[in-house]
Design a protein around this motif. Structure first.
Motif, PDB file in Angstrom:
ATOM      1  N   ILE B 190      21.729 -24.720 -20.577  1.00  0.00           N
ATOM      2  CA  ILE B 190      22.194 -25.247 -21.865  1.00  0.00           C
ATOM      3  C   ILE B 190      22.615 -24.111 -22.794  1.00  0.00           C
ATOM      4  O   ILE B 190      21.861 -23.175 -23.046  1.00  0.00           O
ATOM      5  N   GLU B 191      23.851 -24.244 -23.260  1.00  0.00           N
ATOM      6  CA  GLU B 191      24.377 -23.221 -24.160  1.00  0.00           C
ATOM      7  C   GLU B 191      24.050 -23.630 -25.608  1.00  0.00           C
ATOM      8  O   GLU B 191      24.247 -24.795 -25.977  1.00  0.00           O
ATOM      9  N   ILE B 192      23.541 -22.682 -26.372  1.00  0.00           N
ATOM     10  CA  ILE B 192      23.334 -22.967 -27.805  1.00  0.00           C
ATOM     11  C   ILE B 192      24.382 -22.164 -28.581  1.00  0.00           C
ATOM     12  O   ILE B 192      24.487 -20.947 -28.405  1.00  0.00           O
ATOM     13  N   VAL B 193      25.155 -22.881 -29.391  1.00  0.00           N
ATOM     14  CA  VAL B 193      26.182 -22.200 -30.192  1.00  0.00           C
ATOM     15  C   VAL B 193      25.879 -22.438 -31.677  1.00  0.00           C
ATOM     16  O   VAL B 193      25.918 -23.570 -32.157  1.00  0.00           O
ATOM     17  N   TYR B 194      25.537 -21.360 -32.371  1.00  0.00           N
ATOM     18  CA  TYR B 194      25.227 -21.440 -33.803  1.00  0.00           C
ATOM     19  C   TYR B 194      26.490 -21.068 -34.579  1.00  0.00           C
ATOM     20  O   TYR B 194      27.053 -19.998 -34.373  1.00  0.00           O
ATOM     21  N   THR B 195      26.944 -21.970 -35.443  1.00  0.00           N
ATOM     22  CA  THR B 195      28.122 -21.639 -36.255  1.00  0.00           C
ATOM     23  C   THR B 195      27.762 -21.666 -37.735  1.00  0.00           C
ATOM     24  O   THR B 195      26.776 -22.295 -38.133  1.00  0.00           O
ATOM     25  N   TYR B 196      28.574 -21.000 -38.521  1.00  0.00           N
ATOM     26  CA  TYR B 196      28.338 -20.939 -39.965  1.00  0.00           C
ATOM     27  C   TYR B 196      29.683 -21.011 -40.670  1.00  0.00           C
ATOM     28  O   TYR B 196      30.688 -20.503 -40.151  1.00  0.00           O
ATOM     29  N   PRO B 197      29.742 -21.635 -41.841  1.00  0.00           N
ATOM     30  CA  PRO B 197      31.041 -21.792 -42.507  1.00  0.00           C
ATOM     31  C   PRO B 197      31.578 -20.475 -43.086  1.00  0.00           C
ATOM     32  O   PRO B 197      30.818 -19.521 -43.266  1.00  0.00           O
ATOM     33  N   THR B 198      32.847 -20.460 -43.356  1.00  0.00           N
ATOM     34  CA  THR B 198      33.483 -19.257 -43.912  1.00  0.00           C
ATOM     35  C   THR B 198      32.838 -18.867 -45.236  1.00  0.00           C
ATOM     36  O   THR B 198      32.526 -17.709 -45.458  1.00  0.00           O
ATOM     37  N   VAL B 199      32.635 -19.887 -46.106  1.00  0.00           N
ATOM     38  CA  VAL B 199      32.019 -19.576 -47.404  1.00  0.00           C
ATOM     39  C   VAL B 199      30.615 -20.163 -47.459  1.00  0.00           C
ATOM     40  O   VAL B 199      30.415 -21.362 -47.281  1.00  0.00           O
ATOM     41  N   ALA B 200      29.650 -19.274 -47.661  1.00  0.00           N
ATOM     42  CA  ALA B 200      28.254 -19.705 -47.776  1.00  0.00           C
ATOM     43  C   ALA B 200      27.685 -19.026 -49.010  1.00  0.00           C
ATOM     44  O   ALA B 200      27.230 -17.894 -48.952  1.00  0.00           O
ATOM     45  N   GLN B 201      27.757 -19.716 -50.136  1.00  0.00           N
ATOM     46  CA  GLN B 201      27.374 -19.143 -51.436  1.00  0.00           C
ATOM     47  C   GLN B 201      28.118 -17.821 -51.645  1.00  0.00           C
ATOM     48  O   GLN B 201      29.333 -17.786 -51.597  1.00  0.00           O
ATOM     49  N   ALA B 202      27.355 -16.703 -51.771  1.00  0.00           N
ATOM     50  CA  ALA B 202      28.016 -15.432 -52.084  1.00  0.00           C
ATOM     51  C   ALA B 202      28.537 -14.731 -50.831  1.00  0.00           C
ATOM     52  O   ALA B 202      29.231 -13.719 -50.922  1.00  0.00           O
ATOM     53  N   VAL B 203      28.212 -15.247 -49.641  1.00  0.00           N
ATOM     54  CA  VAL B 203      28.605 -14.566 -48.402  1.00  0.00           C
ATOM     55  C   VAL B 203      29.837 -15.234 -47.786  1.00  0.00           C
ATOM     56  O   VAL B 203      29.892 -16.452 -47.675  1.00  0.00           O
ATOM     57  N   THR B 204      30.800 -14.416 -47.381  1.00  0.00           N
ATOM     58  CA  THR B 204      31.921 -14.986 -46.631  1.00  0.00           C
ATOM     59  C   THR B 204      31.909 -14.416 -45.226  1.00  0.00           C
ATOM     60  O   THR B 204      31.586 -13.248 -45.010  1.00  0.00           O
ATOM     61  N   ASN B 205      32.247 -15.294 -44.289  1.00  0.00           N
ATOM     62  CA  ASN B 205      32.290 -14.921 -42.873  1.00  0.00           C
ATOM     63  C   ASN B 205      30.998 -14.307 -42.340  1.00  0.00           C
ATOM     64  O   ASN B 205      31.022 -13.372 -41.556  1.00  0.00           O
ATOM     65  N   GLY B 206      29.877 -14.830 -42.778  1.00  0.00           N
ATOM     66  CA  GLY B 206      28.586 -14.346 -42.280  1.00  0.00           C
ATOM     67  C   GLY B 206      27.887 -15.421 -41.477  1.00  0.00           C
ATOM     68  O   GLY B 206      28.479 -16.456 -41.127  1.00  0.00           O
ATOM     69  N   LEU B 207      26.613 -15.177 -41.186  1.00  0.00           N
ATOM     70  CA  LEU B 207      25.826 -16.151 -40.433  1.00  0.00           C
ATOM     71  C   LEU B 207      24.695 -16.721 -41.281  1.00  0.00           C
ATOM     72  O   LEU B 207      23.919 -17.552 -40.829  1.00  0.00           O
TER      73      LEU B 207
END
Ligand SMILES: Cc1cc2nc3c(=O)[nH]c(=O)nc-3n(C[C@H](O)[C@H](O)[C@H](O)COP(=O)(O)OP(=O)(O)OC[C@H]3O[C@@H](n4cnc5c(N)ncnc54)[C@H](O)[C@@H]3O)c2cc1C
Lengths: 117, 396
Positions: B190-207
């Motif tokens: 089973i593959e687990i893929v964790y994604t995060y949005p481009t804008v997350a409060q003050a962080v962009t392109n982070g996890l």
């Protein structure tokens, strides 16, 4: 030819070294290492179910404490506010739903203790 | 005249605040000068983080539910009533039953709720562990899956600089999932893929929503074989094809979609007309220091319903509740507030099924990630199963 190696130490490291030296010279370090090993062993030997059961007991005690504390405060306030009730006054108090709830709780509590005797 | 304090919402914030207020105002209560009333739309109190453990079959759920009355000091009046309307001019809250509750001071603590319908297809094809029903559904799926891909997605409110509920939860559950599948012996398939949005409060392109944690996550995920990807803002789900589609234009197939769905304030708050949040999200405009609702001098708020940049977490509420209680007590006694919230959040993150990571931060300082430990996990589990109830009662 021997070469002298000088290690630069921060002030904090020097302080730590002095303290450790004192512990070693006075022989206390052995006890401390034993204690650390004991703490570490205890962490290793503890399991999640053990933690949950232990905390369950603490929770039961806290709950009992909370209920008792509330009840005592309430009773104290009511007793200060009101005169010592007459026999009829006590009967009137028995007419109150919360009094009866508490009383039946106490009777069931007595029964619960009785069952264990 | 007796002063009336009304608290709406019997969750973490409302319960802690009612008890703390009763403690602080005991002399006034003894003199019959103050009355504290809490109304909630449920007879029961739910410890919400418990749902996470239900999702992995580590708890049944009933352990995390108690009678609300049993958590309140006897000085507090408690009524099961659903608030539907608030009148800040005449100072009253109206309930669905028609009953009117007048107040001198009001505390709004109705939390937030999942709003998966805001993303087309998410309700049909997605799952989330933020409710007990959702977590129970997920538990079955996690128990049955033998191979395939589990996709993790995270959505943030559209209103800028506001987090979703419990910021660390997606990371926690991703790591718990890894441990759970390993325990089941199916992790390799089973593959687990964790994604995060481009804008997350003050962080962009982070996890993660804070830079330092975002920076250490790739190496942690890599060490566990968890795939990770930023720049994936879930915008649509195709339930038939089981495909998640991002606002950035990417598509990812999944067998299970473990999502952090959009959140909003509760309906009662959204319809109150007090909020200025985008997209009818309903977050209450909150003074970051006094915790008063901006523009309303006798109305306070705390917990998940605020528009502050801090985590929507119990570990936040625990630090806000005394500010609210102290300020109300001080206003009653002296006519001015006395305390100020510094944004402090304290929590122990469950980083996998048996590793706990203590964390704290405030308005000025981000979380400094530290290694998790077995001892940390014990403290966390102790909190879940016992200490929480003492905290809710204002005992710790
Ligand atoms: C899965 C999950 C994991 C989490 N993990 C953590 C964690 O690890 N650490 C942490 O610190 N926090 C965690 N949290 C977050 C934490 O549970 C919340 O931040 C906290 O419960 C917020 O408290 P609150 O009182 O604002 O809202 P709630 O606890 O949601 O309480 C709101 C109350 O208002 C009542 N209500 C709603 N509408 C009305 C109405 N119209 N009238 C009357 N009453 C109403 C509700 O019945 C409820 O009792 C987690 C949450 C979830 C769901």
């Amino acid at each position: 030819m021997s070469e002298k190696v000088e290690v630069l130490k921060t002030k904090e490291m020097q302080e730590l070294e002095a303290k450790m030296t004192m512990l070693i010279q006075t022989g206390r370090i052995d006890n401390l290492i034993d204690l650390m090993a004991l703490v570490s062993d205890n962490i290793e030997m503890t399991t999640s179910p053990m933690v949950e059961k232990m905390i369950g007991t603490v929770d039961n005690l806290a709950t009992a404490g909370f209920i008792t504390e509330n009840a005592v405060r309430y009773a104290k306030r009511e007793s200060t506010k009101n005169e010592v009730p007459s026999l009829f006054g006590i009967l009137k108090l028995m007419g109150d739903k919360d009094t009866r709830k508490g009383l039946s709780f106490m009777l069931n509590l007595t029964k619960g203790i009785g069952k264990q005797l | 005249m007796k002063k009336k304090i009304l608290i709406v919402g019997g969750g973490t914030a409302g319960t802690m605040t009612a008890n703390n207020l009763a403690k602080k105002l005991m002399p006034e209560i003894d003199r019959d000068e103050v009355e504290i009333t809490l109304i909630s739309d449920s007879k029961y109190h739910y410890y919400k983080p418990g749902a996470m453990y239900v999702a992995f079959g580590k708890s049944e759920g009933y352990e995390f539910v108690r009678d609300q009355r049993a958590l309140l000091m006897s000085e507090i009046n408690f009524e099961v009533e659903k608030a539907t309307q608030i009148n800040t001019k005449s100072n009253f809250v109206k309930a669905q039953s028609g009953k009117k509750f007048e107040y001198d001071f009001l505390v709004l603590a109705t939390g937030c709720e999942v709003a998966p319908d805001r993303i087309p297809g998410l309700s049909e094809a997605g799952d989330w562990f933020y409710t007990y029903e959702g977590a129970t559904k997920l538990a079955k799926k996690f128990h049955d899956i033998k191979r395939g891909r589990i996709l993790v997605t995270v959505n943030f409110p559209k209103t800028p600089n506001i987090p979703h509920q419990c910021g660390i939860a997606p990371v926690e559950t991703t790591m718990m999932l890894h441990d759970f599948l390993t325990e089941r012996g199916v992790r390799d398939d089973i593959e687990i893929v964790y994604t995060y949005p481009t804008v997350a409060q003050a962080v962009t392109n982070g996890l993660f929503m804070q830079e330092p944690t975002s920076n250490v996550l790739p190496s942690i995920f890599d060490s566990l074989g968890i795939k990770h990807q930023s720049g994936f803002t879930l915008s649509k789900v195709d339930p038939k094809k089981k495909v998640a589609i991002s606002a950035e234009g990417e598509e990812i197939e999944f067998d299970i979609l473990m999502s952090t769905p959009p959140f909003t304030a509760t309906k009662f708050i959204r319809e109150s007309g007090i909020s200025e949040a985008l997209d009818d999200e309903g977050w209450l405009p909150t003074d970051k220091q006094t915790l008063k609702v901006k523009g309303l001098d006798n109305v306070y708020t705390l917990g998940d319903t605020v528009d502050l940049p801090v985590s929507k977490a119990g570990g936040t509420v625990h630090n806000q509740t005394d500010v609210v209680a102290d300020n109300i007590a001080s206003e009653l006694r002296h006519g001015y507030t006395s305390e100020s919230y510094d944004g402090l959040v304290i929590a122990i993150a469950q980083m996998g099924l048996s590793c706990g990571m203590p964390l704290w931060y405030n308005y000025d300082k981000d979380v400094a990630p530290t290694p998790c430990s077995k001892l940390g996990s014990f403290v966390r589990k102790g909190f879940n199963k016992g200490i929480y109830w003492a905290a809710a009662r204002g005992m710790v």
